[in-house]
Design a protein around this motif. Structure first.
Motif: not given
Length: 335
Positions: A157-158, A260-262, A270-271, A276-278
């Protein structure tokens, strides 16, 4: 791609993102996350204030691209970067509309207006390139901390986020720098009017080529932009510290790179809400951080976006009120 740009798709992805964040809160325990945030208390304000440090570094790199010309003061460039980040963070601008806004703000204050658009195009592409390098640094640091086999999905994913940025760079080279900026302008503003402001597409292409021919300035700007990405890790370091964890520079860089990658991987949401949290929670577990601490970091970052972004949008409305709200009720041609 039109379906991805529609209001319905925006609302749908926003709802899914909010639902996933709510699920994470419920699953990990709202009280536990709240307790972690209470440990940080008012120290979160330091995290918010720190955001302006990397912002100033990015502004310095951008200003250096056109140093020697009659340009506004350094504080003005920081303001333009602040507005751009606020637009990209809080508005449905696909993380690029803010760059068009800062180009317009600078263009109104330069004798040679085309230089504003050209400098933003060059600064934006250098930002994408150094962002890719920063993600790769975070990925390498993570590889030193965990074994590859059981975490192949996370690392993939990254890497996908990094490759997405790299693909953007290749696309820029294929279509041409100014052509990409022209596509962005057409997506978010009336293309004919914005080209009038920036002096025309042909002149923009020529000015962009001139900036790219100055390798010394490009190198200095790229170094400053990369330094800005690295310094952004200080925000995560402070959050870890105030949450009562034992922060390390490695953990801060890795977590920041994941965020940043997320954002790149989840650009359609959106955002990157929920994405990002996951990602932060998954990587924090690999680094040995409690899940509630990781979620608290993600929420602190969301709070920082609002605390920095809302005043930034307000500043935009104040400084550009004669353009955004002209008496004629339409975009002014005499910008």
């Amino acid at each position: 791609m039109r379906r991805f740009q529609s209001t319905r798709f925006f609302v749908l992805t926003l709802t899914v993102g909010l639902a996933f964040v709510a699920y994470l809160l419920i699953n990990e325990g709202v009280s536990e996350v709240g307790t972690a945030l209470m440990v940080a208390n008012w120290n979160i304000l330091w995290v918010i204030a720190f955001r302006f440090v990397p912002m100033a570094i990015d502004a310095a790199g951008w200003k250096y691209l056109i140093a020697g010309y009659r340009v506004p003061a350094f504080a003005d460039f920081v303001l333009y970067r602040w507005v751009a980040e606020s637009c990209n963070t809080l508005l449905p601008a696909a993380q690029v509309g803010g760059h068009v806004a800062r180009a317009l703000m600078l263009a109104r204050r330069l004798p040679a207006r085309t230089l504003a658009g050209a400098s933003v195009v060059v600064d934006l592409t250098l930002g994408l390139g150094t962002q890719f390098l920063f993600i790769m640094v975070g990925l390498l640091l993570l590889l030193f901390k965990v074994s590859l086999a059981p975490n192949i999905a996370l690392l993939a994913m990254m890497l996908s986020g990094g490759l997405l940025i790299f693909g953007c760079l290749i696309s820029v080279q294929y279509w041409g720098i100014s052509s990409v900026f022209n596509r962005i302008a057409r997506r978010f503003f009336d293309n004919r009017q914005i080209m009038q402001v920036l002096g025309g597409l042909e002149v923009l292409e020529k000015e962009t080529a001139n900036l790219y021919s100055d390798y010394d300035r490009l190198i200095i700007c790229a170094l400053l932009r990369f330094a800005g990405w690295m310094v952004k890790s200080g925000e995560t370091y402070l959050a870890l510290y105030f949450l009562g964890a034992l922060p390390t520079i490695t953990a801060a860089v890795v977590l920041e790179a994941v965020g940043v990658a997320a954002n790149s991987f989840g650009f359609l949401v959106p955002g990157a809400l929920g994405v990002r949290e996951g990602g932060i929670i998954a990587v924090a577990a690999l680094l040995g951080l409690p899940t509630e601490t990781a979620l608290a970091i993600a929420l602190i970052k969301r709070g920082r976006e609002l605390a920095v972004g809302l005043p930034g949008l307000t500043a935009w409305l104040i400084f550009e009120r004669d353009v955004l709200f002209p008496p004629q009720g339409r975009f002014r041609k005499n910008l």
